[in-house]
Design a protein around this motif. Structure first.
Motif, mmCIF file in Angstrom:
data_model
loop_
_atom_site.group_PDB
_atom_site.id
_atom_site.type_symbol
_atom_site.label_atom_id
_atom_site.label_comp_id
_atom_site.label_asym_id
_atom_site.label_seq_id
_atom_site.Cartn_x
_atom_site.Cartn_y
_atom_site.Cartn_z
ATOM 1 N N GLY A 21 0.801 -1.222 0.000
ATOM 2 C CA GLY A 21 0.000 0.000 0.000
ATOM 3 C C GLY A 21 0.826 1.260 0.000
ATOM 4 N N LEU A 22 2.163 1.120 0.120
ATOM 5 C CA LEU A 22 3.044 2.274 0.068
ATOM 6 C C LEU A 22 3.951 2.179 -1.147
ATOM 7 C CD1 LEU A 22 4.288 2.685 3.758
ATOM 8 C CD2 LEU A 22 2.329 3.780 2.668
ATOM 9 N N SER A 23 4.391 3.328 -1.615
ATOM 10 C CA SER A 23 5.406 3.383 -2.661
ATOM 11 C C SER A 23 6.609 4.126 -2.114
ATOM 12 C CB SER A 23 4.876 4.071 -3.916
ATOM 13 O OG SER A 23 4.597 5.446 -3.654
ATOM 14 N N GLU A 24 7.747 3.906 -2.720
ATOM 15 C CA GLU A 24 8.957 4.616 -2.351
ATOM 16 C C GLU A 24 9.451 5.349 -3.582
ATOM 17 O OE1 GLU A 24 11.552 3.000 0.925
ATOM 18 O OE2 GLU A 24 12.912 2.760 -0.791
ATOM 19 N N ASN A 25 9.398 6.670 -3.526
ATOM 20 C CA ASN A 25 9.673 7.502 -4.694
ATOM 21 C C ASN A 25 10.886 8.382 -4.461
ATOM 22 O OD1 ASN A 25 6.331 7.590 -4.281
ATOM 23 N ND2 ASN A 25 7.052 6.833 -6.245
ATOM 24 N N ARG A 26 11.507 8.790 -5.557
ATOM 25 C CA ARG A 26 12.660 9.681 -5.506
ATOM 26 C C ARG A 26 12.253 11.083 -5.928
ATOM 27 N NH1 ARG A 26 17.532 7.526 -3.348
ATOM 28 N NH2 ARG A 26 17.518 5.293 -3.725
ATOM 29 N N PHE A 27 12.754 12.063 -5.192
ATOM 30 C CA PHE A 27 12.479 13.462 -5.482
ATOM 31 C C PHE A 27 13.792 14.242 -5.510
ATOM 32 C CE2 PHE A 27 8.492 11.886 -3.911
ATOM 33 C CZ PHE A 27 7.535 12.571 -4.628
ATOM 34 N N LEU A 28 13.712 15.437 -6.023
ATOM 35 C CA LEU A 28 14.847 16.356 -6.042
ATOM 36 C C LEU A 28 16.040 15.713 -6.749
ATOM 37 C CD1 LEU A 28 15.056 19.270 -4.916
ATOM 38 C CD2 LEU A 28 16.414 18.348 -3.045
ATOM 39 N N GLY A 29 15.777 15.162 -7.933
ATOM 40 C CA GLY A 29 16.846 14.546 -8.703
ATOM 41 C C GLY A 29 17.463 13.349 -8.011
ATOM 42 N N GLY A 30 16.669 12.626 -7.208
ATOM 43 C CA GLY A 30 17.162 11.451 -6.503
ATOM 44 C C GLY A 30 17.779 11.742 -5.151
ATOM 45 N N GLN A 31 17.793 13.010 -4.733
ATOM 46 C CA GLN A 31 18.407 13.352 -3.452
ATOM 47 C C GLN A 31 17.518 13.034 -2.256
ATOM 48 O OE1 GLN A 31 20.691 17.258 -3.495
ATOM 49 N NE2 GLN A 31 19.509 17.508 -5.371
ATOM 50 N N VAL A 32 16.221 12.864 -2.484
ATOM 51 C CA VAL A 32 15.270 12.581 -1.410
ATOM 52 C C VAL A 32 14.486 11.318 -1.755
ATOM 53 C CG1 VAL A 32 13.211 13.387 -0.174
ATOM 54 C CG2 VAL A 32 15.047 15.004 -0.737
ATOM 55 N N THR A 33 14.428 10.393 -0.807
ATOM 56 C CA THR A 33 13.596 9.197 -0.928
ATOM 57 C C THR A 33 12.370 9.385 -0.046
ATOM 58 O OG1 THR A 33 15.505 7.785 -1.346
ATOM 59 C CG2 THR A 33 13.490 6.698 -0.612
ATOM 60 N N LEU A 34 11.204 9.105 -0.606
ATOM 61 C CA LEU A 34 9.963 9.395 0.112
ATOM 62 C C LEU A 34 9.028 8.201 0.070
ATOM 63 C CD1 LEU A 34 8.980 12.040 1.519
ATOM 64 C CD2 LEU A 34 7.520 12.393 -0.473
ATOM 65 N N ARG A 35 8.676 7.697 1.231
ATOM 66 C CA ARG A 35 7.617 6.705 1.348
ATOM 67 C C ARG A 35 6.287 7.424 1.480
ATOM 68 N NH1 ARG A 35 9.541 1.687 5.271
ATOM 69 N NH2 ARG A 35 11.157 0.896 3.855
ATOM 70 N N GLN A 36 5.299 6.998 0.697
ATOM 71 C CA GLN A 36 3.985 7.615 0.761
ATOM 72 C C GLN A 36 2.932 6.623 0.289
ATOM 73 O OE1 GLN A 36 3.720 11.056 -1.802
ATOM 74 N NE2 GLN A 36 5.062 10.168 -3.340
ATOM 75 N N PRO A 37 1.683 6.843 0.663
ATOM 76 C CA PRO A 37 0.617 5.913 0.263
ATOM 77 C C PRO A 37 0.454 5.888 -1.256
ATOM 78 C CG PRO A 37 -0.108 7.340 2.049
ATOM 79 C CD PRO A 37 1.187 7.903 1.558
ATOM 80 N N ARG A 38 0.132 4.713 -1.771
ATOM 81 C CA ARG A 38 -0.178 4.611 -3.202
ATOM 82 C C ARG A 38 -1.503 5.285 -3.516
ATOM 83 N NH1 ARG A 38 3.152 1.202 -5.953
ATOM 84 N NH2 ARG A 38 4.450 -0.185 -4.688
ATOM 85 N N ARG A 39 -2.429 5.259 -2.547
ATOM 86 C CA ARG A 39 -3.717 5.921 -2.701
ATOM 87 C C ARG A 39 -3.785 7.098 -1.747
ATOM 88 N NH1 ARG A 39 -8.077 3.495 -4.881
ATOM 89 N NH2 ARG A 39 -9.414 4.403 -3.272
ATOM 90 N N GLY A 40 -4.624 8.086 -2.099
ATOM 91 C CA GLY A 40 -4.749 9.259 -1.256
ATOM 92 C C GLY A 40 -3.819 10.367 -1.701
ATOM 93 N N TYR A 41 -3.604 11.330 -0.811
ATOM 94 C CA TYR A 41 -2.771 12.474 -1.174
ATOM 95 C C TYR A 41 -1.312 12.049 -1.287
ATOM 96 C CZ TYR A 41 -0.420 16.933 -1.113
ATOM 97 O OH TYR A 41 0.394 18.000 -1.441
ATOM 98 N N ARG A 42 -0.640 12.481 -2.357
ATOM 99 C CA ARG A 42 0.757 12.172 -2.597
ATOM 100 C C ARG A 42 1.526 13.465 -2.871
ATOM 101 N NH1 ARG A 42 2.258 7.086 -4.095
ATOM 102 N NH2 ARG A 42 3.622 7.833 -5.771
ATOM 103 N N ALA A 43 2.713 13.572 -2.291
ATOM 104 C CA ALA A 43 3.547 14.747 -2.523
ATOM 105 C C ALA A 43 3.929 14.819 -3.990
ATOM 106 C CB ALA A 43 4.795 14.677 -1.654
ATOM 107 N N GLY A 44 3.924 16.020 -4.539
ATOM 108 C CA GLY A 44 4.226 16.185 -5.952
ATOM 109 C C GLY A 44 4.779 17.563 -6.242
ATOM 110 N N MET A 45 4.277 18.165 -7.314
ATOM 111 C CA MET A 45 4.810 19.434 -7.800
ATOM 112 C C MET A 45 4.685 20.551 -6.761
ATOM 113 S SD MET A 45 6.282 21.072 -10.281
ATOM 114 C CE MET A 45 6.049 20.127 -11.807
ATOM 115 N N ASP A 46 3.545 20.646 -6.081
ATOM 116 C CA ASP A 46 3.374 21.739 -5.113
ATOM 117 C C ASP A 46 4.415 21.661 -4.002
ATOM 118 O OD1 ASP A 46 1.254 22.631 -6.592
ATOM 119 O OD2 ASP A 46 -0.286 21.858 -5.249
#
Length: 257
Positions: free
Chosen positions: A11-36
């Motif tokens: 139920g969670l995904s692990e995504n890379r942000f900031l050109g791979g400098q940040v690893t983020l665990r977040q729910p696959r469903r619901g609010y997800r961190a993005g452009m904002d």
């Protein structure tokens, strides 16, 4: 103290942000961190030694990206949702930022003084975009808390104003069509306001605004050049400016006082 990070649950995904400098665990469903979250972090102008608060930090998308961008500042996130708060703690550990990033449970609707913290140099937020449940229904129950401000945007503005010292900054990303409400709410205790519109395309109306205000500031309002996210033609997904921001190679700057 470092705590072990549990394996990634279903139920969670692990995504890379900031050109791979940040690893983020977040729910696959619901609010997800993005452009904002990325734009908010890029606009955070914390100086070395300053303390930054993020109200409603969620799983830590903007909080951690801002901390990586500003390696000599200290960051504290406040979040009311227990699941998001636990994920934010895990993300802090995963990214090795526990020495200067922390999170705690808290409600924007409650007075800032209840956190037992001294005022910050900068407070930032990506508040829920709506505060009238009759005007919009969240697209999914999991997103309701992130989309709907239970106590109205005025509660967020009041919290942010109390959270910073005199001369401290308030930084918000919000819908462009709520700019008037945002300015009215901040006018109770802030000035020296600067606005950077965020356009999806150069020839399209702004969808977001980044607003920076100074508590007790007196300088006139400034409307700064926009951030344009996408080109109309070509194979690139983002403009060169947006791509540099997303990868952490550029920041969103503010005018000097």
């Amino acid at each position: 103290m470092t705590h072990p990070v549990p394996p990634l649950p279903e139920g969670l995904s692990e995504n890379r942000f900031l050109g791979g400098q940040v690893t983020l665990r977040q729910p696959r469903r619901g609010y997800r961190a993005g452009m904002d979250a990325a734009l908010l972090a890029a606009a955070c102008d914390a100086a070395p030694g300053e303390r930054v608060l993020e109200a409603g930090c969620g799983v830590g998308g903007a909080l951690l990206a801002a901390a990586v961008r500003r390696p000599e500042a200290v960051f504290v996130g406040v979040e009311r949702d227990a699941q998001a708060l636990e994920l934010a703690r895990q993300n802090i550990e995963i990214n090795g930022l526990g020495d200067r990033v922390s999170v705690r449970a808290g409600e924007v609707a409650e007075p800032f003084v209840r956190l037992g913290l001294p005022p910050f140099d900068l407070a930032m937020a990506n508040p829920p975009f709506f505060d009238d449940p009759e005007a919009l229904r969240a697209p999914a129950p999991e997103k309701a808390g992130a989309w709907m401000a239970d106590d109205g945007f005025s509660a967020w503005a009041a919290f942010l104003l109390k959270a910073v010292r005199p001369g401290g900054r308030i930084l918000v990303i919000h819908r462009a069509d709520r700019l008037a409400d945002l300015l009215e709410a901040l006018a109770a205790g802030a000035g020296s306001i600067q606005i950077r519109p965020v356009h999806p395309f150069a020839d399209a109306p702004a969808k977001r605004v980044l607003v920076r205000a100074v508590k007790t500031g007196r300088a006139p309002l400034r409307l700064l050049p926009p951030v344009v996210l996408h080109p109309r033609s070509g194979e690139d997904k983002h403009t060169a400016e947006a791509e540099a921001i997303l990868r952490g190679a550029a920041a969103i700057d503010w005018a000097a006082p």
